[in-house]
Scaffold this active site. Structure first.
Site, PDB file in Angstrom:
ATOM      1  N   SER A  46     -19.822  49.621 -63.519  1.00 43.11           N
ATOM      2  CA  SER A  46     -21.250  49.947 -63.541  1.00 43.11           C
ATOM      3  C   SER A  46     -21.471  51.463 -63.562  1.00 43.11           C
ATOM      4  CB  SER A  46     -21.950  49.317 -62.341  1.00 43.11           C
ATOM      5  OG  SER A  46     -21.308  49.707 -61.160  1.00 43.11           O
ATOM      6  N   HIS A  47     -20.401  52.260 -63.491  1.00 44.88           N
ATOM      7  CA  HIS A  47     -20.574  53.715 -63.546  1.00 44.88           C
ATOM      8  C   HIS A  47     -19.757  54.354 -64.655  1.00 44.88           C
ATOM      9  CE1 HIS A  47     -22.226  52.627 -59.664  1.00 44.88           C
ATOM     10  NE2 HIS A  47     -23.073  53.575 -59.950  1.00 44.88           N
ATOM     11  N   ASP A 187     -26.592  44.169 -59.882  1.00 46.47           N
ATOM     12  CA  ASP A 187     -26.040  42.824 -59.645  1.00 46.47           C
ATOM     13  C   ASP A 187     -27.165  41.795 -59.535  1.00 46.47           C
ATOM     14  OD1 ASP A 187     -23.485  43.775 -59.684  1.00 46.47           O
ATOM     15  OD2 ASP A 187     -23.341  44.038 -57.517  1.00 46.47           O
TER      16      ASP A 187
HETATM   17  P1  NDP Z   1     -19.080  47.102 -53.562  1.00 47.91           P
HETATM   18  O1  NDP Z   1     -19.854  46.221 -52.650  1.00 47.91           O
HETATM   19  O2  NDP Z   1     -18.517  46.521 -54.791  1.00 47.91           O
HETATM   20  O3  NDP Z   1     -17.861  47.770 -52.764  1.00 47.91           O
HETATM   21  C1  NDP Z   1     -18.116  48.576 -51.648  1.00 47.91           C
HETATM   22  C2  NDP Z   1     -16.821  49.061 -51.036  1.00 47.91           C
HETATM   23  O4  NDP Z   1     -16.184  47.953 -50.382  1.00 47.91           O
HETATM   24  C3  NDP Z   1     -15.800  49.594 -52.028  1.00 47.91           C
HETATM   25  O5  NDP Z   1     -15.169  50.712 -51.484  1.00 47.91           O
HETATM   26  C4  NDP Z   1     -14.819  48.430 -52.223  1.00 47.91           C
HETATM   27  O6  NDP Z   1     -13.498  48.853 -52.558  1.00 47.91           O
HETATM   28  C5  NDP Z   1     -14.842  47.815 -50.853  1.00 47.91           C
HETATM   29  N1  NDP Z   1     -14.528  46.390 -50.859  1.00 47.91           N
HETATM   30  C6  NDP Z   1     -15.043  45.435 -51.662  1.00 47.91           C
HETATM   31  N2  NDP Z   1     -14.524  44.234 -51.348  1.00 47.91           N
HETATM   32  C7  NDP Z   1     -13.653  44.431 -50.312  1.00 47.91           C
HETATM   33  C8  NDP Z   1     -12.811  43.605 -49.546  1.00 47.91           C
HETATM   34  N3  NDP Z   1     -12.738  42.297 -49.764  1.00 47.91           N
HETATM   35  N4  NDP Z   1     -12.072  44.162 -48.580  1.00 47.91           N
HETATM   36  C9  NDP Z   1     -12.119  45.486 -48.338  1.00 47.91           C
HETATM   37  N5  NDP Z   1     -12.897  46.343 -49.031  1.00 47.91           N
HETATM   38  C10 NDP Z   1     -13.662  45.817 -50.011  1.00 47.91           C
HETATM   39  O7  NDP Z   1     -19.957  48.399 -53.958  1.00 47.91           O
HETATM   40  P2  NDP Z   1     -21.542  48.537 -54.141  1.00 47.91           P
HETATM   41  O8  NDP Z   1     -22.019  47.485 -55.065  1.00 47.91           O
HETATM   42  O9  NDP Z   1     -22.193  48.661 -52.824  1.00 47.91           O
HETATM   43  O10 NDP Z   1     -21.610  49.964 -54.865  1.00 47.91           O
HETATM   44  C11 NDP Z   1     -21.021  50.126 -56.137  1.00 47.91           C
HETATM   45  C12 NDP Z   1     -21.068  51.554 -56.572  1.00 47.91           C
HETATM   46  O11 NDP Z   1     -22.387  51.944 -56.874  1.00 47.91           O
HETATM   47  C13 NDP Z   1     -20.543  52.583 -55.586  1.00 47.91           C
HETATM   48  O12 NDP Z   1     -19.580  53.364 -56.281  1.00 47.91           O
HETATM   49  C14 NDP Z   1     -21.755  53.417 -55.228  1.00 47.91           C
HETATM   50  O13 NDP Z   1     -21.477  54.798 -54.989  1.00 47.91           O
HETATM   51  C15 NDP Z   1     -22.577  53.288 -56.486  1.00 47.91           C
HETATM   52  N6  NDP Z   1     -24.002  53.558 -56.261  1.00 47.91           N
HETATM   53  C16 NDP Z   1     -24.511  54.750 -56.680  1.00 47.91           C
HETATM   54  C17 NDP Z   1     -25.849  55.035 -56.487  1.00 47.91           C
HETATM   55  C18 NDP Z   1     -26.411  56.361 -56.885  1.00 47.91           C
HETATM   56  O14 NDP Z   1     -27.605  56.533 -56.813  1.00 47.91           O
HETATM   57  N7  NDP Z   1     -25.615  57.330 -57.264  1.00 47.91           N
HETATM   58  C19 NDP Z   1     -26.760  54.065 -55.882  1.00 47.91           C
HETATM   59  C20 NDP Z   1     -26.097  52.871 -55.421  1.00 47.91           C
HETATM   60  C21 NDP Z   1     -24.772  52.618 -55.629  1.00 47.91           C
HETATM   61  P3  NDP Z   1     -12.922  48.674 -54.071  1.00 47.91           P
HETATM   62  O15 NDP Z   1     -13.601  49.694 -54.895  1.00 47.91           O
HETATM   63  O16 NDP Z   1     -11.454  48.876 -53.946  1.00 47.91           O
HETATM   64  O17 NDP Z   1     -13.281  47.257 -54.487  1.00 47.91           O
END
Ligand code: NDP
Length: 334
Positions: A46-47, A187
């Site tokens: 998504s980025h 999502d």
């Molecule tokens: P996710 O819910 O997909 O993941 C959040 C974090 O949890 C990640 O570090 C992920 O690691 C970790 N994680 C996921 N599943 C597990 C698991 N089962 N066990 C342990 N750790 C886990 O992310 P979001 O949907 O909340 O956010 C996605 C992206 O969107 C982020 O990069 C965020 O910075 C970005 N974002 C940017 C915004 C902006 O304005 N700039 C606004 C909102 C979001 P891993 O990556 O290894 O899966």
């Protein structure tokens, strides 16, 4: 979904060509294309290329300056400010992070306050880069109002991501990077498109009632997202507004929305980044101590460390499957 395979170099070249033909200079285009390529490489879909049309919209409307040169100001021995001059965030980070790392290594703790920059990207690139230099890092940024504070029925907070990274010498750092909304708006939109329900607690409908119907939550529906974890997540989202807004000297999400030209591109805003030296604070042996903790945690059933999914994806140097419609849309932008 039909896809086309692109090598990492092809992803970089496609992004760079598109940015160069829409008003970026060589340096800005190279830095942003590298961030986009790394997002695709890590499976941070998504980025990656997905954001390119919005970046182009912001260049076309001149909200973002594709030739910007951010300015660094040293405020004190442990505080630096980078005024983005309407650059995309990766350009600002390229200039600010080396300064932040230098100060934190000298003083033990340093803050990078970023203003007038355009984010809408993942935050792990910055926290991971700081942790790779042996420092603990935390970063956050706000966005446009989409999330209702716990107890309210109208949006005030952005999806306000936070990221934390811990250095692991000889290994990739531990990194988490997450929105403080219960679910990313993207999502919820995908769930609405595909006719899936979302869990209760994701958002409210236009009448302020909890709903599992994503169509009642998405932008334009009159509904709102909720923070993750009720009032606890709400407090963290509030903290992000304060750190990335009032503390760095930039906008709250509602101010961002009021000033944005609504071209669909990333709005102007601030970012807060903290770097801390474990060597200076805990002293030698900190790595061994934290590795013991990770070993213990990973020995538990069902555990994976945050960041591990991306880091595993990164080991694959092969092509990535990219949505065909997206590639066609991007090619038309050049
Ligand atoms: P996710 O819910 O997909 O993941 C959040 C974090 O949890 C990640 O570090 C992920 O690691 C970790 N994680 C996921 N599943 C597990 C698991 N089962 N066990 C342990 N750790 C886990 O992310 P979001 O949907 O909340 O956010 C996605 C992206 O969107 C982020 O990069 C965020 O910075 C970005 N974002 C940017 C915004 C902006 O304005 N700039 C606004 C909102 C979001 P891993 O990556 O290894 O899966």
């Amino acid at each position: 979904m039909s896809t086309i395979s692109l090598s990492l170099d092809e992803i970089y070249d496609l992004a760079k060509k598109t940015l160069l033909s829409n008003g970026c200079d060589e340096e800005n285009a190279s830095i942003l294309s590298d961030t986009i390529m790394r997002a695709e490489r890590d499976g941070s879909h998504s980025h990656g290329l997905f954001r390119l049309p919005a970046y182009v919209a912001a260049l076309k409307s001149k909200k973002v300056n594709g030739k910007a040169r951010p300015v660094v100001k040293k405020i004190s021995p442990s505080v630096i400010k980078v005024i983005g001059n309407n650059a995309f965030a990766p350009m600002v980070l390229k200039i600010g992070l080396p300064e932040l790392i230098k100060l934190a290594k000298e003083t033990g703790v340093a803050v990078l306050a970023i203003t007038n920059s355009h984010h809408m990207a993942a935050m792990w690139p910055e926290t991971e880069a700081v942790a790779e230099s042996g420092l603990v890092s935390f970063a956050c940024t706000s966005y446009m109002p989409m999330v209702a504070p716990a107890g309210a029925k109208k949006a005030l907070f952005g999806t306000n991501p936070i990221s934390f990274a811990w250095p692991r010498p000889g290994k990739t750092p531990l990194v988490y990077d997450m929105a403080t909304a219960a679910m990313a708006m993207g999502d919820v939109m995908v769930a609405a498109r595909d006719g899936h329900k979302v869990p209760l607690g994701t958002g409210l409908n236009k009448d302020g009632k909890e709903t599992t119907n994503p169509k009642e939550i998405i932008k334009g529906s009159g509904g709102v997202l909720l923070p993750f974890g009720g009032y606890k997540g709400s407090a963290i989202a509030m903290m992000v507004e304060l750190l990335a807004g009032a503390l760095v000297g930039d906008n709250f999400s509602y101010e961002t929305a009021a000033k944005d030209n609504k071209d669909g591109g990333p709005p102007s805003g601030g970012e807060f980044i903290l770097a801390i030296s474990p060597e200076k604070i805990a002293g030698s042996g900190w790595e061994k101590h934290s590795e013991e903790f990770f070993t213990k945690m990973k020995s538990m059933d069902g555990i994976r460390l945050p960041g591990e999914r991306r880091h595993k994806n990164r080991l694959d140097k092969g092509p990535r499957k990219i949505n065909k419609e997206l590639i066609e849309k991007i090619k038309k932008l050049s």
